[in-house]
Scaffold this motif. Structure first.
Motif, PDB file in Angstrom:
ATOM      1  N   ASP A  94      36.942  49.024  37.417  1.00  0.00           N
ATOM      2  CA  ASP A  94      36.585  50.110  36.513  1.00  0.00           C
ATOM      3  C   ASP A  94      36.263  51.395  37.259  1.00  0.00           C
ATOM      4  OD1 ASP A  94      36.998  48.399  34.425  1.00  0.00           O
ATOM      5  OD2 ASP A  94      34.874  48.052  33.981  1.00  0.00           O
ATOM      6  N   GLU A  95      35.761  51.262  38.468  1.00  0.00           N
ATOM      7  CA  GLU A  95      35.409  52.449  39.251  1.00  0.00           C
ATOM      8  C   GLU A  95      36.637  53.128  39.862  1.00  0.00           C
ATOM      9  OE1 GLU A  95      32.545  53.845  43.001  1.00  0.00           O
ATOM     10  OE2 GLU A  95      32.440  51.787  42.222  1.00  0.00           O
ATOM     11  N   TYR A  96      37.628  52.343  40.288  1.00  0.00           N
ATOM     12  CA  TYR A  96      38.718  52.910  41.075  1.00  0.00           C
ATOM     13  C   TYR A  96      40.081  52.960  40.382  1.00  0.00           C
ATOM     14  CZ  TYR A  96      35.481  52.622  44.982  1.00  0.00           C
ATOM     15  OH  TYR A  96      34.399  52.792  45.806  1.00  0.00           O
ATOM     16  N   VAL A  97      40.244  52.205  39.308  1.00  0.00           N
ATOM     17  CA  VAL A  97      41.537  52.187  38.605  1.00  0.00           C
ATOM     18  C   VAL A  97      41.429  53.042  37.340  1.00  0.00           C
ATOM     19  CG1 VAL A  97      43.264  50.742  37.458  1.00  0.00           C
ATOM     20  CG2 VAL A  97      42.073  49.889  39.489  1.00  0.00           C
ATOM     21  N   MET A  98      42.453  53.870  37.100  1.00  0.00           N
ATOM     22  CA  MET A  98      42.436  54.728  35.916  1.00  0.00           C
ATOM     23  C   MET A  98      42.288  53.893  34.652  1.00  0.00           C
ATOM     24  SD  MET A  98      45.190  57.768  36.627  1.00  0.00           S
ATOM     25  CE  MET A  98      45.082  58.753  38.129  1.00  0.00           C
ATOM     26  N   ASN A  99      41.564  54.446  33.701  1.00  0.00           N
ATOM     27  CA  ASN A  99      41.211  53.728  32.481  1.00  0.00           C
ATOM     28  C   ASN A  99      42.327  53.847  31.444  1.00  0.00           C
ATOM     29  OD1 ASN A  99      39.734  52.337  30.533  1.00  0.00           O
ATOM     30  ND2 ASN A  99      38.682  54.184  29.840  1.00  0.00           N
ATOM     31  N   THR A 100      43.446  53.135  31.676  1.00  0.00           N
ATOM     32  CA  THR A 100      44.568  53.178  30.741  1.00  0.00           C
ATOM     33  C   THR A 100      44.759  51.869  29.988  1.00  0.00           C
ATOM     34  OG1 THR A 100      46.117  52.534  32.487  1.00  0.00           O
ATOM     35  CG2 THR A 100      45.824  54.902  32.104  1.00  0.00           C
ATOM     36  N   TYR A 101      43.939  50.874  30.263  1.00  0.00           N
ATOM     37  CA  TYR A 101      44.080  49.567  29.611  1.00  0.00           C
ATOM     38  C   TYR A 101      42.768  49.121  28.989  1.00  0.00           C
ATOM     39  CZ  TYR A 101      48.195  49.465  32.607  1.00  0.00           C
ATOM     40  OH  TYR A 101      49.364  49.790  33.243  1.00  0.00           O
ATOM     41  N   GLY A 102      42.854  48.621  27.759  1.00  0.00           N
ATOM     42  CA  GLY A 102      41.700  47.964  27.149  1.00  0.00           C
ATOM     43  C   GLY A 102      41.737  46.501  27.546  1.00  0.00           C
ATOM     44  N   ARG A 103      41.235  46.209  28.739  1.00  0.00           N
ATOM     45  CA  ARG A 103      41.372  44.857  29.294  1.00  0.00           C
ATOM     46  C   ARG A 103      40.441  43.866  28.610  1.00  0.00           C
ATOM     47  NH1 ARG A 103      44.074  45.459  34.498  1.00  0.00           N
ATOM     48  NH2 ARG A 103      43.931  47.615  35.219  1.00  0.00           N
ATOM     49  N   TYR A 104      40.907  42.614  28.531  1.00  0.00           N
ATOM     50  CA  TYR A 104      40.047  41.542  28.067  1.00  0.00           C
ATOM     51  C   TYR A 104      39.064  41.191  29.185  1.00  0.00           C
ATOM     52  CZ  TYR A 104      43.847  41.098  24.673  1.00  0.00           C
ATOM     53  OH  TYR A 104      44.793  41.355  23.716  1.00  0.00           O
ATOM     54  N   ASN A 105      37.927  40.662  28.817  1.00  0.00           N
ATOM     55  CA  ASN A 105      36.869  40.386  29.785  1.00  0.00           C
ATOM     56  C   ASN A 105      37.152  39.069  30.511  1.00  0.00           C
ATOM     57  OD1 ASN A 105      34.412  40.897  31.098  1.00  0.00           O
ATOM     58  ND2 ASN A 105      33.310  39.558  29.687  1.00  0.00           N
ATOM     59  N   LEU A 106      38.153  39.119  31.381  1.00  0.00           N
ATOM     60  CA  LEU A 106      38.579  37.920  32.085  1.00  0.00           C
ATOM     61  C   LEU A 106      39.239  38.320  33.399  1.00  0.00           C
ATOM     62  CD1 LEU A 106      39.119  34.797  32.023  1.00  0.00           C
ATOM     63  CD2 LEU A 106      41.330  35.338  30.972  1.00  0.00           C
ATOM     64  N   VAL A 107      38.858  37.670  34.479  1.00  0.00           N
ATOM     65  CA  VAL A 107      39.518  37.850  35.768  1.00  0.00           C
ATOM     66  C   VAL A 107      40.321  36.582  36.051  1.00  0.00           C
ATOM     67  CG1 VAL A 107      39.240  38.210  38.242  1.00  0.00           C
ATOM     68  CG2 VAL A 107      37.689  39.353  36.639  1.00  0.00           C
ATOM     69  N   LEU A 160      39.746  37.679  17.237  1.00  0.00           N
ATOM     70  CA  LEU A 160      40.231  36.327  17.516  1.00  0.00           C
ATOM     71  C   LEU A 160      40.572  36.128  18.990  1.00  0.00           C
ATOM     72  CD1 LEU A 160      42.558  35.568  14.453  1.00  0.00           C
ATOM     73  CD2 LEU A 160      40.174  34.885  14.804  1.00  0.00           C
ATOM     74  N   VAL A 161      40.868  37.206  19.694  1.00  0.00           N
ATOM     75  CA  VAL A 161      41.230  37.096  21.104  1.00  0.00           C
ATOM     76  C   VAL A 161      40.089  36.475  21.899  1.00  0.00           C
ATOM     77  CG1 VAL A 161      41.794  38.381  23.198  1.00  0.00           C
ATOM     78  CG2 VAL A 161      42.882  38.995  21.022  1.00  0.00           C
ATOM     79  N   ALA A 162      38.871  37.011  21.711  1.00  0.00           N
ATOM     80  CA  ALA A 162      37.712  36.480  22.433  1.00  0.00           C
ATOM     81  C   ALA A 162      37.353  35.076  21.963  1.00  0.00           C
ATOM     82  CB  ALA A 162      36.518  37.417  22.253  1.00  0.00           C
ATOM     83  N   LYS A 163      37.490  34.818  20.669  1.00  0.00           N
ATOM     84  CA  LYS A 163      37.183  33.488  20.143  1.00  0.00           C
ATOM     85  C   LYS A 163      38.120  32.437  20.719  1.00  0.00           C
ATOM     86  CE  LYS A 163      35.203  35.094  15.749  1.00  0.00           C
ATOM     87  NZ  LYS A 163      35.347  35.101  14.272  1.00  0.00           N
ATOM     88  N   ALA A 164      39.406  32.777  20.817  1.00  0.00           N
ATOM     89  CA  ALA A 164      40.370  31.840  21.387  1.00  0.00           C
ATOM     90  C   ALA A 164      40.120  31.650  22.878  1.00  0.00           C
ATOM     91  CB  ALA A 164      41.787  32.341  21.148  1.00  0.00           C
ATOM     92  N   GLN A 165      39.805  32.743  23.551  1.00  0.00           N
ATOM     93  CA  GLN A 165      39.524  32.663  24.995  1.00  0.00           C
ATOM     94  C   GLN A 165      38.343  31.742  25.275  1.00  0.00           C
ATOM     95  OE1 GLN A 165      39.681  36.429  27.203  1.00  0.00           O
ATOM     96  NE2 GLN A 165      37.796  35.824  28.250  1.00  0.00           N
TER      97      GLN A 165
END
Length: 388
Positions: free
Chosen positions: A11-24, A344-349
């Protein structure tokens, strides 16, 4: 790094162009991806219809290793055996005669737009509302969704949008300056929208009558996704130009624009080019992908398992009145719901399944084509649990 550190650093170094899911995602194999804590998930997103042969396929890994020690990139100023071999292999599987290699779906569509204008000496391209063709200035203009265009004005001239699945709307839009009609055989980004039977063949007849080129954007539908190698085979319609990308090289960035010989010959040296298109590495991997498709009969698996999956999802209607429609072809499947369903994305995850939502209210499934019925059963079980 731990999960939080990865997210914070990104989040600090990559441009904010994606609404990423909370998953690595740390590693993956087959249809399963793993996070940094070792939790596993059935991947029904597949890199957005990219990882059709699954993650970390051994033959692809071997090809990358072998080819990277021989030759990676030389530019298109020179010939390479890898590009020649793959071009022949791909063209013979397509309804076309020649191919131009690019690096992405947007670039393939850019090439198609340029080729259509160069061949016809006309400037107007008719595309469909709710379509998606890429993120360059030309392809967001071709895309029939204003949300992707907002803030990037002035947009390039020469594009006209009409209602998808409406042949009369296309007829009314044609002028003496119309060069081509650009259409997805099945719209993906807008929620897996399958046209009525006869629509694509009617487009073909109309183009023939008017001397207009027909371009199929198969960036998402190509390479077995719909139960045929190209979705054009579903309707029996042969376009003048086909674009492809996503699944073409097993996750290595690559795109392709194919055309019949007469149209393709409108491109001559200097009229179009790319530095990285068709590198020895990409072509070598892409050729391996075609071998895997044949050896593992992935097109048949897509057709058969897709039918099985859709039947299972259709049965959920009995317990979930929110389901408006289950639609798709092969393993390109969508469930339209009667409400905005992004949650539903987070619920399925949380239950070990990765999904995404298209157009706000359509759960879209584009898993690896190697997925098993047992894995699909688990997905249906989770969808049953999280739907109201």
């Amino acid at each position: 790094m731990n999960t939080n550190e990865v997210i914070e650093t990104n989040d600090e170094y990559v441009m904010n162009t994606y609404g990423r899911y909370n998953l690595v995602i740390d590693h993956a194999h087959g249809c399963i991806v793993y996070d940094m804590e070792g939790n596993e998930y059935i991947d029904m997103v597949a890199g957005i219809a990219v990882n059709s042969i699954g993650h970390t396929h051994q033959k692809v890994a071997e090809t990358i290793s072998k080819q990277s020690k021989k030759l990676i990139h030389i530019s298109n100023l020179y010939y390479s055996q890898e590009q020649a071999v793959y071009a022949k292999h791909l063209v013979e599987l397509s309804p076309h005669d020649k191919v131009f290699f690019a690096n992405s779906g947007a670039e393939a569509n850019e090439a198609a737009i340029k080729l259509a204008r160069k061949y016809t000496h006309k400037g107007e391209i008719i595309t469909m509302k709710d379509s998606f063709h890429g993120r360059t200035l030309a392809t967001i203009t071709a895309t029939g969704q204003p949300k992707y265009q907002k803030g990037f004005e002035p947009l390039p001239a020469g594009f006209k949008h009409v209602e998808y699945n409406n042949i009369d709307a296309v007829k009314e839009a044609i002028t003496d300056e119309t060069a081509a009609i650009l259409v997805e055989p099945i719209q993906g980004e807008s929620g897996v929208r399958v046209p009525d039977e006869g629509y694509l063949s009617d487009l073909r007849k109309l183009c023939d009558e008017k001397g207009i080129l027909l371009i199929f954007d198969e960036v998402q539908t190509g390479f077995g996704r719909t139960g045929k190698f190209f979705a054009s085979e579903l309707s029996g319609v042969v376009p003048d130009i086909t674009t492809s990308a996503k699944a073409i090289a097993g996750g290595i960035p690559m795109g392709a624009m194919l055309a019949n010989k007469e149209v393709a010959n409108a491109f001559t040296p200097g009229t179009h080019a790319t530095t990285f298109g068709g590198t020895a590495l990409a072509c070598s991997v892409a050729d391996t992908v075609l071998d895997i498709f044949e050896e593992e009969d992935l097109v048949t698996k897509s057709r058969d398992n897709g039918k099985y999956f859709m039947e299972k999802l259709e049965a959920l209607k009995e317990n979930h009145s929110c389901i408006v429609e289950v639609r798709g072809s092969g393993l390109m499947v969508g469930i339209e719901l009667d409400y905005e369903c992004g949650d539903l994305v987070a619920k399925a995850q949380d239950k070990g399944i990765l999904i995404n939502v298209a157009n706000g209210n359509v759960v879209r499934f584009v898993p690896p084509l190697i997925i098993t019925k047992e894995e699909l059963d688990k997905v249906v079980e989770v969808i049953d649990e999280i739907l109201p």
